[in-house]
Design an enzyme around this catalytic site. Structure first.
Site, mmCIF file in Angstrom:
data_model
loop_
_atom_site.group_PDB
_atom_site.id
_atom_site.type_symbol
_atom_site.label_atom_id
_atom_site.label_comp_id
_atom_site.label_asym_id
_atom_site.label_seq_id
_atom_site.Cartn_x
_atom_site.Cartn_y
_atom_site.Cartn_z
ATOM 1 N N ARG A 119 40.559 68.211 40.103
ATOM 2 C CA ARG A 119 39.418 67.273 40.092
ATOM 3 C C ARG A 119 39.325 66.473 38.791
ATOM 4 O O ARG A 119 38.260 66.004 38.416
ATOM 5 C CB ARG A 119 38.097 67.992 40.367
ATOM 6 C CG ARG A 119 38.097 68.725 41.688
ATOM 7 C CD ARG A 119 36.714 69.012 42.199
ATOM 8 N NE ARG A 119 36.820 69.671 43.491
ATOM 9 C CZ ARG A 119 36.866 70.985 43.659
ATOM 10 N NH1 ARG A 119 36.788 71.777 42.610
ATOM 11 N NH2 ARG A 119 36.974 71.500 44.862
ATOM 12 N N LYS A 141 41.766 51.718 36.405
ATOM 13 C CA LYS A 141 42.034 51.608 37.844
ATOM 14 C C LYS A 141 43.331 52.350 38.118
ATOM 15 O O LYS A 141 44.372 52.032 37.537
ATOM 16 C CB LYS A 141 42.188 50.150 38.260
ATOM 17 C CG LYS A 141 40.879 49.473 38.555
ATOM 18 C CD LYS A 141 41.110 48.149 39.248
ATOM 19 C CE LYS A 141 39.794 47.453 39.504
ATOM 20 N NZ LYS A 141 39.976 46.095 40.046
ATOM 21 N N GLU A 183 50.118 37.714 34.209
ATOM 22 C CA GLU A 183 48.799 38.289 33.895
ATOM 23 C C GLU A 183 48.236 37.672 32.610
ATOM 24 O O GLU A 183 47.031 37.474 32.483
ATOM 25 C CB GLU A 183 48.866 39.819 33.779
ATOM 26 C CG GLU A 183 49.262 40.560 35.065
ATOM 27 C CD GLU A 183 48.134 40.709 36.103
ATOM 28 O OE1 GLU A 183 47.002 40.229 35.873
ATOM 29 O OE2 GLU A 183 48.407 41.309 37.160
ATOM 30 N N LYS A 223 39.964 42.132 28.429
ATOM 31 C CA LYS A 223 39.860 43.182 29.451
ATOM 32 C C LYS A 223 38.850 44.257 29.020
ATOM 33 O O LYS A 223 38.026 44.703 29.825
ATOM 34 C CB LYS A 223 41.239 43.797 29.707
ATOM 35 C CG LYS A 223 41.157 44.912 30.736
ATOM 36 C CD LYS A 223 42.135 44.791 31.836
ATOM 37 C CE LYS A 223 41.797 45.733 32.973
ATOM 38 N NZ LYS A 223 42.871 45.914 33.914
ATOM 39 N N GLU A 233 33.346 47.606 38.923
ATOM 40 C CA GLU A 233 33.373 46.371 39.708
ATOM 41 C C GLU A 233 32.221 46.320 40.711
ATOM 42 O O GLU A 233 32.422 46.050 41.894
ATOM 43 C CB GLU A 233 34.719 46.315 40.446
ATOM 44 C CG GLU A 233 35.271 44.918 40.577
ATOM 45 C CD GLU A 233 36.724 44.921 41.034
ATOM 46 O OE1 GLU A 233 37.583 45.415 40.287
ATOM 47 O OE2 GLU A 233 36.976 44.432 42.133
ATOM 48 N N ARG A 240 33.842 42.459 36.754
ATOM 49 C CA ARG A 240 35.248 42.868 36.724
ATOM 50 C C ARG A 240 36.087 42.196 37.812
ATOM 51 O O ARG A 240 37.299 42.019 37.657
ATOM 52 C CB ARG A 240 35.331 44.397 36.838
ATOM 53 C CG ARG A 240 36.739 44.899 36.704
ATOM 54 C CD ARG A 240 36.831 46.378 36.468
ATOM 55 N NE ARG A 240 38.229 46.741 36.302
ATOM 56 C CZ ARG A 240 38.663 47.893 35.873
ATOM 57 N NH1 ARG A 240 37.794 48.831 35.536
ATOM 58 N NH2 ARG A 240 39.956 48.143 35.757
ATOM 59 N N ASN A 244 40.545 39.780 38.928
ATOM 60 C CA ASN A 244 41.415 39.704 40.108
ATOM 61 C C ASN A 244 41.742 38.277 40.503
ATOM 62 O O ASN A 244 42.144 38.037 41.652
ATOM 63 C CB ASN A 244 40.754 40.420 41.286
ATOM 64 C CG ASN A 244 40.840 41.913 41.120
ATOM 65 O OD1 ASN A 244 41.900 42.443 40.840
ATOM 66 N ND2 ASN A 244 39.715 42.594 41.269
ATOM 67 N N HIS A 247 44.640 37.635 42.770
ATOM 68 C CA HIS A 247 45.129 38.922 43.275
ATOM 69 C C HIS A 247 44.923 39.137 44.777
ATOM 70 O O HIS A 247 45.645 39.919 45.380
ATOM 71 C CB HIS A 247 44.512 40.076 42.478
ATOM 72 C CG HIS A 247 45.187 40.287 41.145
ATOM 73 N ND1 HIS A 247 45.250 39.290 40.195
ATOM 74 C CD2 HIS A 247 45.850 41.347 40.625
ATOM 75 C CE1 HIS A 247 45.915 39.746 39.132
ATOM 76 N NE2 HIS A 247 46.284 40.991 39.375
ATOM 77 N N HIS A 251 48.144 40.443 46.526
ATOM 78 C CA HIS A 251 48.251 41.728 47.232
ATOM 79 C C HIS A 251 48.693 41.510 48.681
ATOM 80 O O HIS A 251 49.463 42.302 49.231
ATOM 81 C CB HIS A 251 46.914 42.481 47.183
ATOM 82 C CG HIS A 251 46.603 43.025 45.814
ATOM 83 N ND1 HIS A 251 45.367 43.525 45.465
ATOM 84 C CD2 HIS A 251 47.364 43.145 44.702
ATOM 85 C CE1 HIS A 251 45.398 43.919 44.200
ATOM 86 N NE2 HIS A 251 46.592 43.700 43.727
ATOM 87 N N HIS A 264 54.875 42.638 41.056
ATOM 88 C CA HIS A 264 53.448 42.336 41.144
ATOM 89 C C HIS A 264 53.122 41.010 40.441
ATOM 90 O O HIS A 264 52.437 40.145 40.996
ATOM 91 C CB HIS A 264 52.636 43.494 40.557
ATOM 92 C CG HIS A 264 51.166 43.227 40.515
ATOM 93 N ND1 HIS A 264 50.417 42.962 41.645
ATOM 94 C CD2 HIS A 264 50.299 43.147 39.466
ATOM 95 C CE1 HIS A 264 49.168 42.730 41.297
ATOM 96 N NE2 HIS A 264 49.059 42.842 39.987
HETATM 97 N N1 GLY Z 1 43.658 44.413 37.118
HETATM 98 C C1 GLY Z 1 42.311 44.151 37.421
HETATM 99 C C2 GLY Z 1 41.373 45.204 36.917
HETATM 100 O O1 GLY Z 1 41.784 46.101 36.209
HETATM 101 O O2 GLY Z 1 40.216 45.168 37.210
#
Ligand code: GLY
Length: 362
Positions: A119, A141, A183, A223, A233, A240, A244, A247, A251, A264
């Site tokens: 956990r 993330k 990025e 960031k 987010e 946050r 993206n 993205h 994706h 990516h």
């Molecule tokens: N790569 C986007 C984030 O970490 O929120």
């Protein structure tokens, strides 16, 4: 220049080390050993091969290192199982710590392994690619892909520290370096117009560029601030989610083309141009911005269209599963200006279909 930055999350705040990061890593490993804490590392095969002595120099034992194949296919249930069992075989307990040595794939997988094992155990990031240094190693993330979609399983699990050793980039293949630049360009587009202008003024950046360390710090600083303000987010708008930019498209491309077909960052590059097209269609920016974005991506050797046409119907299905959507409606990150991203709600799916054709989808 800043030696380290802090991601401010109350009791879970953590440093991103830039200067003397290898020495700081070695001292952390030593400290954990002195406290009798077991440790393991999940390492990317390519990074481990390029830097065979790095982990040993940092104080890890060979037996503590699990090496996994490079590439997006490693972010799978199968590799998660392998990683969890490696930890169990090494008798890691709740006091133990797991390190990730690699790019975004290994960072995301190891982070989720750490989040799930018992956990949750401590976790440290040692990013080896530009993309992971400026983006994925920071912010917590973690996760894996499913055949149905990218990053569909995961957890927010913050690292205890991030060790950025920029020298590791010296051996990074050019294709991987360019993928990381996608990025970097994204940060300029979403929050830092002067970074965007700086990138526009330089023909091409590589691992030897004198400006690279400060560019990495600048991206990490954006960031860190965004994550500190909206860790999970959950902001109704902005927050946050803005990280993206491009993205949702990226994706979908990665999912439909098959994981690993595009790096990516390559998919993000196409996503950035499509997000710019979308911003124009939404009446948020001038059409002339599209050529600025295309020029900067191309000068960093990044794609702006699909290498082979993908079916729009499949791409649209993948978009419907995007985590940013709300109440079944498409939700995108777009721009009001370069350097100023926003979230756009209820985007018409017809508009999204038209945008796909600009990338060469059929
Ligand atoms: N790569 C986007 C984030 O970490 O929120």
């Amino acid at each position: 220049m800043t030696e380290s930055l802090t991601v401010k999350l109350d009791s879970r705040s953590y440093p991103i080390h830039f200067s003397s990061a290898l020495a700081k890593l070695a001292s952390k490993v030593n400290e954990l050993r002195e406290d009798n804490k077991s440790i393991c590392v999940i390492a990317d095969a390519g990074s481990h091969e390029a830097h065979p002595n790095f982990l040993i120099q940092a104080g890890f034992l060979k037996s503590e290192i699990l090496v996994l194949p490079s590439g997006e296919k490693t972010k799978s249930i199968g590799c998660l199982n392998q990683s969890l069992r490696f930890l169990a075989e090494h008798n890691l307990n709740r006091d133990s710590a797991l390190f990730a040595f690699g790019g975004g794939v290994v960072g995301d997988l190891a982070g989720f392994t750490a989040a799930s094992y018992l956990r949750g155990i401590d976790f440290y990031q040692i990013p080896t690619t530009l993309l992971s240094m400026v983006d994925s190693s920071v912010g917590g993330k973690t996760g894996i892909n499913l055949p149905e979609g990218k990053n569909l399983v995961g957890a927010f699990w913050q690292p205890r520290a991030v060790f950025i050793v920029a020298d590791l980039l010296q051996t990074l293949p050019m294709r991987e370096f360019s993928a990381g630049m996608a990025e970097v360009i994204k940060y300029g587009m979403l929050a830092d117009k002067s970074l965007f202008r700086e990138l526009e003024s330089i023909d091409y950046i590589n691992a030897q560029a004198p400006s690279l360390p400060s560019i990495i710090r600048r991206c990490c600083s954006i960031k860190a601030q965004v994550v500190a303000n909206d860790e999970k987010e959950t902001a109704i708008s902005g927050g946050r989610t803005l990280l993206n930019l491009g993205h949702s498209f990226a994706h979908a491309i990665e999912n439909v083309a098959g994981y690993g077909e595009y790096l990516h960052g390559e998919a993000v590059a196409i996503g950035l141009i499509l997000a710019t097209e979308l911003s124009v269609k939404l009446g948020q920016i001038q059409e002339s911005e599209i050529s600025r974005v295309r020029a900067i991506l191309e000068s960093n050797l990044l794609p702006t269209t699909l290498k082979d046409p993908l079916p729009i119907s499949d791409l649209m299905q993948a978009l419907q599963r995007d985590k940013k959507n709300r109440s079944g409606k498409l939700r995108f990150v777009s721009m009001q200006a370069i350097g100023n991203a926003i979230t756009s709600e209820n985007v018409d799916s017809q508009m999204a279909e038209t945008i796909w054709t600009r990338a060469g989808a059929k």
